[in-house]
Design a protein around this motif. Structure first.
Motif: not given
Length: 250
Positions: A110-114, A130-139
């Motif tokens: 994930t860090m490499a892509l960001l 991971q596409y995201s680890v924000d609970p609002e994005i992928i609950p």
């Protein structure tokens, strides 16, 4: 074996950074600088270990930066991205490396892509990101909550891929439900080769390593060999994500 590990560790140079970030430099002899981002690690109480040393350095030939986030913030730590970019710029200047490559597994992927568009990376290899680890994005994503609950601000809520001229990106996911919930959220973008290994799970890199295939896959990415990379993936039953989607729909 133990003495080999000690010698390798002693040869790594510590790059000054602010905690929780730790960066170490390996000086090789090639014109490549490979930046390796660690995942969360095997033990929560210990900092993530250096990963992919032999394959990233191509048996100690390439220069390499090993980046470890002890707080496991998925690049969301204050000033973390800026520190990493500065370290990459300085390492390229110090080593004279003309080619820059980014790679990582899981959180490291994930860090490499960001960071792929913040530095002049020629290739990016992201395994099980991971596409995201924000609970609002992928609950529905409930893994790594011990670390994710401590992220104060999501500076990077999700990954937005875009075509970058002169850059080749390889993304590989397993075919299990926890992998596909991330893989399916990535957009199709020119220059991004996204593969699914249906019979593999999140630990696909460990499995490929046990089979003696991981070094070859990483070498194909670092040396700009997309056809060889695809054939290695297909050897293990993998395919482009669009083909995977078509088969699933059928």
């Amino acid at each position: 074996m133990f003495n080999h590990i000690i010698r390798m560790t002693e040869a790594l140079e510590h790059i000054p950074t602010e905690p929780p970030l730790e960066i170490k430099l390996w000086r090789g002899t090639s014109d490549k600088l490979v930046v390796v981002f660690s995942g969360v690690g095997e033990t929560a109480a210990e900092p993530p270990d250096i990963e992919f040393f032999r394959s990233a350095t191509e048996d100690k030939q390439n220069n390499a930066l090993f980046v470890s986030d002890h707080d496991r913030t998925w690049l969301n730590g204050d000033g973390m991205a800026e520190q990493i970019v500065d370290a990459i710029d300085q390492a390229q200047a110090d080593t004279g490396a003309r080619e820059l490559h980014l790679m990582g597994n899981s959180m490291g992927g994930t860090m490499a892509l960001l960071l792929k568009d913040k530095v002049p990376a020629k290739t990016v290899l992201s395994l099980t990101p991971q596409y995201s680890v924000d609970p609002e994005i992928i609950p529905e994503e409930t893994r790594w909550m011990r670390f994710r609950n401590h992220i104060k601000t999501f500076r990077y809520r999700e990954i937005f891929l875009r075509k970058t001229p002169g850059q080749e990106v390889f993304i590989v996911h397993g075919g299990t439900e926890d992998e596909l919930r991330h893989a399916e959220r990535f957009d199709a973008v020119d220059g991004v080769k996204h593969f699914i290994l249906p019979d593999y799970n999140h630990k696909l890199s460990q499995r490929l390593k046990r089979k003696g295939q991981l070094d070859a896959l990483i070498s194909a990415a670092l040396n700009g060999q997309p056809v060889r990379f695809r054939r290695l993936i297909e050897r293990h039953g993998g395919m482009f994500i669009r083909r995977f989607r078509d088969k699933a729909a059928a």
